[in-house]
Design a protein around this motif. Structure first.
Motif, mmCIF file in Angstrom:
data_model
loop_
_atom_site.group_PDB
_atom_site.id
_atom_site.type_symbol
_atom_site.label_atom_id
_atom_site.label_comp_id
_atom_site.label_asym_id
_atom_site.label_seq_id
_atom_site.Cartn_x
_atom_site.Cartn_y
_atom_site.Cartn_z
ATOM 1 N N ARG A 1 -7.360 27.196 4.514
ATOM 2 C CA ARG A 1 -5.954 26.807 4.380
ATOM 3 C C ARG A 1 -5.452 27.027 2.964
ATOM 4 N NH1 ARG A 1 -5.815 20.847 6.544
ATOM 5 N NH2 ARG A 1 -7.901 20.712 5.701
ATOM 6 N N VAL A 2 -6.334 26.660 2.021
ATOM 7 C CA VAL A 2 -5.912 26.778 0.626
ATOM 8 C C VAL A 2 -5.694 28.246 0.256
ATOM 9 C CG1 VAL A 2 -6.591 26.333 -1.747
ATOM 10 C CG2 VAL A 2 -7.053 24.638 0.024
ATOM 11 N N GLU A 3 -6.596 29.103 0.740
ATOM 12 C CA GLU A 3 -6.438 30.534 0.451
ATOM 13 C C GLU A 3 -5.127 31.049 1.021
ATOM 14 O OE1 GLU A 3 -11.047 32.174 0.366
ATOM 15 O OE2 GLU A 3 -10.065 31.855 2.281
ATOM 16 N N LEU A 4 -4.802 30.557 2.216
ATOM 17 C CA LEU A 4 -3.574 30.992 2.865
ATOM 18 C C LEU A 4 -2.347 30.567 2.052
ATOM 19 C CD1 LEU A 4 -2.654 32.405 5.412
ATOM 20 C CD2 LEU A 4 -2.579 30.214 6.559
ATOM 21 N N VAL A 5 -2.352 29.294 1.651
ATOM 22 C CA VAL A 5 -1.214 28.778 0.884
ATOM 23 C C VAL A 5 -1.098 29.506 -0.453
ATOM 24 C CG1 VAL A 5 -0.327 26.768 -0.328
ATOM 25 C CG2 VAL A 5 -1.181 26.532 1.991
ATOM 26 N N LEU A 6 -2.238 29.694 -1.110
ATOM 27 C CA LEU A 6 -2.190 30.351 -2.415
ATOM 28 C C LEU A 6 -1.750 31.805 -2.276
ATOM 29 C CD1 LEU A 6 -5.321 28.888 -4.228
ATOM 30 C CD2 LEU A 6 -2.931 28.242 -4.464
ATOM 31 N N GLY A 7 -2.191 32.455 -1.213
ATOM 32 C CA GLY A 7 -1.796 33.839 -0.986
ATOM 33 C C GLY A 7 -0.294 33.955 -0.789
ATOM 34 N N TYR A 8 0.223 33.053 0.030
ATOM 35 C CA TYR A 8 1.668 33.026 0.236
ATOM 36 C C TYR A 8 2.407 32.812 -1.070
ATOM 37 C CZ TYR A 8 3.141 33.457 5.023
ATOM 38 O OH TYR A 8 3.506 33.971 6.226
ATOM 39 N N MET A 9 1.863 31.869 -1.834
ATOM 40 C CA MET A 9 2.510 31.500 -3.069
ATOM 41 C C MET A 9 2.580 32.684 -4.027
ATOM 42 S SD MET A 9 1.390 28.069 -4.864
ATOM 43 C CE MET A 9 0.651 28.649 -6.354
ATOM 44 N N LEU A 10 1.461 33.376 -4.114
ATOM 45 C CA LEU A 10 1.380 34.505 -5.031
ATOM 46 C C LEU A 10 2.357 35.599 -4.598
ATOM 47 C CD1 LEU A 10 -0.449 34.945 -7.436
ATOM 48 C CD2 LEU A 10 -1.938 36.323 -5.976
ATOM 49 N N GLY A 11 2.357 35.893 -3.291
ATOM 50 C CA GLY A 11 3.226 36.947 -2.790
ATOM 51 C C GLY A 11 4.692 36.620 -3.015
ATOM 52 N N PHE A 12 5.063 35.376 -2.713
ATOM 53 C CA PHE A 12 6.466 35.004 -2.863
ATOM 54 C C PHE A 12 6.874 34.862 -4.307
ATOM 55 C CE2 PHE A 12 6.791 34.031 1.608
ATOM 56 C CZ PHE A 12 8.060 34.510 1.822
ATOM 57 N N SER A 13 5.907 34.469 -5.134
ATOM 58 C CA SER A 13 6.243 34.277 -6.540
ATOM 59 C C SER A 13 6.780 35.564 -7.131
ATOM 60 C CB SER A 13 5.017 33.833 -7.328
ATOM 61 O OG SER A 13 4.540 32.631 -6.783
ATOM 62 N N VAL A 14 6.240 36.691 -6.704
ATOM 63 C CA VAL A 14 6.690 37.966 -7.244
ATOM 64 C C VAL A 14 8.204 38.104 -7.035
ATOM 65 C CG1 VAL A 14 6.566 40.466 -6.971
ATOM 66 C CG2 VAL A 14 4.480 39.092 -6.897
ATOM 67 N N PHE A 15 8.645 37.797 -5.811
ATOM 68 C CA PHE A 15 10.068 37.938 -5.529
ATOM 69 C C PHE A 15 10.890 36.841 -6.185
ATOM 70 C CE2 PHE A 15 8.060 40.388 -2.229
ATOM 71 C CZ PHE A 15 8.788 41.559 -2.333
ATOM 72 N N ALA A 16 10.353 35.631 -6.143
ATOM 73 C CA ALA A 16 11.074 34.515 -6.744
ATOM 74 C C ALA A 16 11.280 34.771 -8.235
ATOM 75 C CB ALA A 16 10.303 33.218 -6.532
ATOM 76 N N LEU A 17 10.256 35.294 -8.877
ATOM 77 C CA LEU A 17 10.355 35.500 -10.316
ATOM 78 C C LEU A 17 11.267 36.673 -10.641
ATOM 79 C CD1 LEU A 17 6.749 34.662 -11.507
ATOM 80 C CD2 LEU A 17 8.772 33.231 -11.344
ATOM 81 N N LEU A 18 11.207 37.708 -9.803
ATOM 82 C CA LEU A 18 12.126 38.830 -10.018
ATOM 83 C C LEU A 18 13.577 38.360 -9.870
ATOM 84 C CD1 LEU A 18 10.510 41.905 -8.234
ATOM 85 C CD2 LEU A 18 11.051 41.633 -10.666
ATOM 86 N N GLN A 19 13.789 37.540 -8.848
ATOM 87 C CA GLN A 19 15.139 37.034 -8.633
ATOM 88 C C GLN A 19 15.576 36.170 -9.815
ATOM 89 O OE1 GLN A 19 15.848 33.804 -6.148
ATOM 90 N NE2 GLN A 19 17.918 34.415 -5.604
ATOM 91 N N SER A 20 14.682 35.289 -10.247
ATOM 92 C CA SER A 20 15.002 34.434 -11.387
ATOM 93 C C SER A 20 15.365 35.269 -12.601
ATOM 94 C CB SER A 20 13.802 33.572 -11.767
ATOM 95 O OG SER A 20 13.340 32.869 -10.669
ATOM 96 N N LEU A 21 14.564 36.276 -12.833
ATOM 97 C CA LEU A 21 14.765 37.109 -14.011
ATOM 98 C C LEU A 21 16.110 37.813 -13.927
ATOM 99 C CD1 LEU A 21 13.248 37.966 -16.549
ATOM 100 C CD2 LEU A 21 12.515 40.008 -15.327
#
Lengths: 372, 238
Positions: free
Chosen positions: A219-239
């Motif tokens: 479960r943790v791997e799944l959550v962290l994987g999601y987090m990492l993948g989405f962070s890329v977009f979230a951070l690009l959007q933030s930037l």
């Protein structure tokens, strides 16, 4: 005609079974209108006034007493040395300085000057405060002079010069400068939350989540994987939003862009996991849309965004203080408007990190292998 | 020889619904075991307990010599769900690569080989959303095979699959079994049952008859499996 009724009847039957939507039709508008109503009606307009009285004559003390008695202010005397600190903490929003020569200049018929220092980060509040101060001084000063000179006698209209200064920002500051930092935060939160919820819902409904659980993925791997993948977009959007706000919209920014970005990143991670967590409670895309008035709008209203948190009624303040957006807004504003460094927003960063961690745990907990 | 898969008094209730009742099965390596029963008989629940998706209320599962859940064994399982669970917005090849990576890193050659096997080589770069139902089903099967599993669980793999493709699927299954892969397949189609080495009849959560298709027919004294199923079911209720 019969066909039209058949369609209408079908729609009514379907809706009647969807209790959540029915509830929302009534609850959401009532809740939101009440919130907005309370916020607009209750936002107190007493100005928190600090008076630095160094006047050697009697006049300063009399004037200070007059102002303390004026109930449109919450006035108290403070020391010059503390003035900056009080402004920074938000303990006062306006400070007036009475110089040692203040009284003497008046009695000698000269022109006296009062420096009015305005907090300056919220133009709407500041304009109101400015008007109140000048009106209050215009009526308080003659009364104070009368008490000293000739009780009951006639007083010459004093020549008073109010010299406004701004602690943050300045008179060129407009409402956008106040709202933009929070706007960036809310938008990142909102979009990241919505996207994660939708994509995770799809993972559930298309059956791939079940399939993932039949692999050694934890479960943790799944959550962290999601987090990492989405962070890329979230951070690009933030930037992107940050650069657009600062360089295209020319919003006043004095702080470090890196620190602003950090705040957004922590906020986005919390939003991603809130999305995964809440996707458990939605079976359709439509139900995800229903999260907007329940999750997003209250945060926009109570999260120190347009309505300042400290003028809200106590209960709403308490609600506002458990919302992550509040802390993001405060931190972003502190950095962008006041130029605070990372050390000044550590408490807010701690709250946002705490929120993110709790959400990671919650979303990992809801991802039980029993996906049925 | 040790059983590849064995269950011990496996039991599952969802509230008042007793979905699976005291199931004891033993499946050998390289065997194709068919779970045969109508919709809602507990086949899917049983398979999901076997792959560790749901916890049994009572009893346990042992696979490849380890009591489940076991992470090592999970890595040896291929699971194809009833719905074609593939990512619609990924291409065939990307779907395979994704499941390959989750299951411990799979070489490029293996992905190519699988696409060859399910005859989707020329659609490698098509998004799954653009595939026909049968092609999606084949992609889904390939995803379950990507890591050369020792145990393959197929929940109604041929629902909505045309007869020709169904035949191809069963050719894959047979050749996998001959390589030593243990296969559990659920179905409610009787002619598929003929192709299994051994069958378990399941109804209302109970496994009430077991054996090869020929054995079951002989024991029931009926000409076809369907009649055998109904006869055993009647005896069970009586």
């Amino acid at each position: 005609m019969r066909r039209i009724f058949a369609i209408a009847k079908r729609i009514i039957t379907q809706f009647r079974r969807d209790h959540r939507t029915l509830g929302l039709l009534v609850v959401a508008p009532v809740l939101l209108l009440s919130l907005v109503g309370v916020l607009i009606r209750s936002s107190s307009d007493t100005v928190k006034l600090g008076i630095v009285n160094e006047d050697r004559s009697e006049l300063g003390a009399k004037l200070a007493r007059e102002l303390r008695g004026d109930n449109s202010f919450n006035a108290r005397e403070i020391a010059r040395a503390n003035a900056e600190d009080e402004l920074r903490r938000g303990a006062v929003s306006v400070v007036i300085f009475l110089d040692p020569d203040f009284g003497r200049r008046f009695s000698s018929g000269g022109q006296a000057e009062i420096i009015v220092m305005i907090e300056g980060s919220n133009p709407q509040n500041d304009t109101a405060a400015q008007q109140k101060i000048s009106a209050a001084l215009a009526s308080a000063l003659p009364r104070a002079i009368t008490q000293i000179n000739a009780p009951g006698g006639k007083v010459a209209t004093p020549l008073l010069n109010l010299n406004y200064r701004y602690f943050y920002g300045g008179s060129q500051f407009d409402q956008l400068d106040y709202i933009a930092p929070a706007y960036i935060g809310i938008f990142v939160f909102f979009l990241v939350f919505l996207l994660t919820t939708l994509i995770f819902l799809r993972e559930r409904s298309q059956g791939t989540l079940e399939r993932l659980f039949a692999t050694p993925v934890s479960r943790v791997e799944l959550v962290l994987g999601y987090m990492l993948g989405f962070s890329v977009f979230a951070l690009l959007q933030s930037l992107f939003m940050l650069l657009f706000t600062v360089y295209v919209m020319q919003v006043h920014t004095v702080g470090n862009l890196g620190v602003i970005f950090l705040v957004q990143a922590v906020l986005a991670i919390g939003a991603i996991n809130l999305g995964i967590f809440l996707s458990t409670f939605a079976r359709t895309e439509f139900q995800v849309i229903q999260f907007i008035p329940m999750v997003i709008t209250p945060q926009a209203l109570l999260g120190d965004f347009i309505f300042p948190l400290d003028t809200m009624p106590a209960i709403l303040q308490a609600v506002g203080r458990v919302m992550p957006i509040t802390y993001a807004n405060q931190a972003l504003r502190a950095v962008m408007i006041r130029g605070d460094g990372i050390e000044a927003i550590l408490p807010q960063l701690a709250v946002l990190s705490g929120f993110a961690i709790v959400m990671i745990l919650l979303s990992a907990m809801t991802l039980r292998r029993e996906v049925a | 020889m040790d059983a590849s898969i064995q269950t011990f008094d496996l039991d599952k209730s969802f509230g008042a619904i007793h979905a699976v009742q005291d199931v004891n099965i033993k499946i050998n390596r390289g065997e194709i075991y068919g779970l045969l029963g109508p919709n809602g008989s507990g086949k899917t629940t049983l398979i999901r307990m076997l792959v560790g998706l749901i916890k049994p209320t009572r009893g346990y599962v042992s696979m490849l010599g380890a009591r489940m859940p076991n992470k090592r064994v999970l890595g040896r399982i291929g699971y194809m769900t009833q719905t074609t669970a593939v990512y619609n917005d990924l291409s065939v090849q990307e779907n395979l690569e994704f499941f390959g990576a989750l299951l411990g890193g799979v070489k490029k050659a293996r992905v190519q080989e699988l696409m060859e096997l399910v005859e989707l080589r020329e659609r490698a770069h098509s998004l799954a959303s653009t595939l026909s139902g049968g092609m999606k089903q084949r992609t889904s099967l390939a995803c379950a095979l990507v890591h050369r599993p020792d145990l393959l669980f197929l929940d109604e793999p041929t629902v909505g699959v045309d007869p020709q493709l169904r035949r191809t699927f069963w050719q894959y299954f047979r050749s996998l079994a001959s390589e030593g892969v243990t296969i559990v397949v659920s179905s409610h189609v009787m002619d598929e049952a003929e192709r299994c080495d051994r069958l378990g009849f399941i109804r209302a959560g109970k496994l009430f008859a077991e054996g090869s298709a020929d054995e079951l027919r002989a024991r029931a004294g009926t000409a076809n499996l369907e009649d055998a199923f109904l006869k055993f079911a009647m005896e069970e209720t009586a």
